[in-house]
Design a protein around this motif. Sequence first.
Motif, mmCIF file in Angstrom:
data_model
loop_
_atom_site.group_PDB
_atom_site.id
_atom_site.type_symbol
_atom_site.label_atom_id
_atom_site.label_comp_id
_atom_site.label_asym_id
_atom_site.label_seq_id
_atom_site.Cartn_x
_atom_site.Cartn_y
_atom_site.Cartn_z
ATOM 1 N N VAL A 37 0.876 -1.174 0.000
ATOM 2 C CA VAL A 37 0.000 0.000 0.000
ATOM 3 C C VAL A 37 0.907 1.215 0.000
ATOM 4 O O VAL A 37 1.789 1.331 0.848
ATOM 5 N N LEU A 38 0.697 2.112 -0.960
ATOM 6 C CA LEU A 38 1.532 3.306 -1.009
ATOM 7 C C LEU A 38 0.753 4.509 -1.471
ATOM 8 O O LEU A 38 -0.323 4.381 -2.040
ATOM 9 N N PHE A 49 9.297 -1.768 -5.642
ATOM 10 C CA PHE A 49 8.603 -2.766 -4.831
ATOM 11 C C PHE A 49 8.644 -4.146 -5.487
ATOM 12 O O PHE A 49 8.682 -5.160 -4.806
ATOM 13 N N ARG A 50 8.665 -4.165 -6.806
ATOM 14 C CA ARG A 50 8.835 -5.447 -7.506
ATOM 15 C C ARG A 50 10.237 -6.011 -7.226
ATOM 16 O O ARG A 50 10.397 -7.207 -7.022
ATOM 17 N N LYS A 51 11.233 -5.123 -7.180
ATOM 18 C CA LYS A 51 12.601 -5.550 -6.852
ATOM 19 C C LYS A 51 12.696 -6.018 -5.399
ATOM 20 O O LYS A 51 13.397 -6.977 -5.107
ATOM 21 N N LEU A 52 11.986 -5.349 -4.502
ATOM 22 C CA LEU A 52 11.952 -5.772 -3.099
ATOM 23 C C LEU A 52 11.335 -7.161 -2.979
ATOM 24 O O LEU A 52 11.860 -8.018 -2.271
ATOM 25 N N SER A 112 3.253 -1.058 4.167
ATOM 26 C CA SER A 112 2.579 0.237 4.102
ATOM 27 C C SER A 112 3.668 1.287 3.950
ATOM 28 O O SER A 112 4.342 1.627 4.921
ATOM 29 N N TYR A 113 3.840 1.784 2.737
ATOM 30 C CA TYR A 113 4.947 2.689 2.447
ATOM 31 C C TYR A 113 4.411 4.094 2.179
ATOM 32 O O TYR A 113 4.241 4.506 1.036
ATOM 33 N N TYR A 114 4.136 4.800 3.253
ATOM 34 C CA TYR A 114 3.683 6.183 3.161
ATOM 35 C C TYR A 114 3.996 6.882 4.474
ATOM 36 O O TYR A 114 4.031 6.258 5.522
ATOM 37 N N GLU A 115 4.256 8.175 4.398
ATOM 38 C CA GLU A 115 4.536 8.976 5.587
ATOM 39 C C GLU A 115 3.399 9.919 5.920
ATOM 40 O O GLU A 115 3.138 10.195 7.079
ATOM 41 N N LYS A 116 2.740 10.417 4.897
ATOM 42 C CA LYS A 116 1.690 11.398 5.083
ATOM 43 C C LYS A 116 0.514 10.772 5.837
ATOM 44 O O LYS A 116 0.133 9.640 5.571
ATOM 45 N N GLY A 135 5.793 -1.294 8.080
ATOM 46 C CA GLY A 135 5.643 0.074 7.610
ATOM 47 C C GLY A 135 6.784 0.963 8.042
ATOM 48 O O GLY A 135 7.609 0.577 8.860
ATOM 49 N N ILE A 136 6.816 2.165 7.458
ATOM 50 C CA ILE A 136 7.773 3.155 7.907
ATOM 51 C C ILE A 136 7.116 3.926 9.049
ATOM 52 O O ILE A 136 5.908 3.860 9.232
ATOM 53 N N LEU A 137 7.919 4.631 9.816
ATOM 54 C CA LEU A 137 7.441 5.270 11.036
ATOM 55 C C LEU A 137 6.288 6.236 10.764
ATOM 56 O O LEU A 137 6.376 7.086 9.887
ATOM 57 N N GLN A 138 5.218 6.047 11.522
ATOM 58 C CA GLN A 138 4.052 6.924 11.451
ATOM 59 C C GLN A 138 3.674 7.312 12.865
ATOM 60 O O GLN A 138 4.165 6.739 13.831
ATOM 61 N N THR A 139 2.773 8.257 12.996
ATOM 62 C CA THR A 139 2.405 8.723 14.328
ATOM 63 C C THR A 139 1.635 7.662 15.115
ATOM 64 O O THR A 139 1.767 7.582 16.323
ATOM 65 N N ASP A 140 0.834 6.847 14.435
ATOM 66 C CA ASP A 140 0.065 5.805 15.125
ATOM 67 C C ASP A 140 0.789 4.471 14.969
ATOM 68 O O ASP A 140 0.772 3.850 13.908
#
Length: 173
Positions: A37-38, A49-52, A112-116, A135-140
């Motif tokens: 999810v991005l 992401f295909r390479k990952l 989950s690759y999003y910061e916003k 996921g990358i660091l998020q507030t929740d």
Amino acid sequence: MILKGFKEKSNKKYLNKLLSERQVNVADSKVESLGVVLNIDEVDDFEMFRKLAEYIKVRPNKLKIIAFSENKKEDLNSWDSCFNSKDFGWNGAIKNLELQEFLDSSFDALISYYEKEVLELKLITTLSKAKLKIGILQTDERLNDLIIKTDKKQFDQFKTEVFKYLTILNKIN
């Protein structure tokens, strides 16, 4: 405009309810299927992401990428699926069949690759039936099981860390 605010509030309330009831399920299964999810407004290179997936030995037919855009873009035909806020109804109801199919898929891992902070992205992460959520660091911090603190521009570092932790957790063949 008022209805939009009420709809957003009902979705936030639904999200908090889901997150408070969430049970972390630790299984010994290997990662054979991967969902991503991005936010296309933040990251526009889906090939990484295909390479990952290839790097962690997930077959191409077991990879599903879904993108969110705050603006409805018509030139996104190279994506598996793209959605926006109009694909959500009240109380987290999903109006898009492709999005519902993604949510019904039981992935071994979800990235989950999003910061916003976007409510719809959080809903997708929460509603997903993935066994392991990364996921990358998020507030929740309740959204993901494994949080890798990197900037979205440092994808190579993220890829290395995902591989490292999946190896430690014995999730890679």
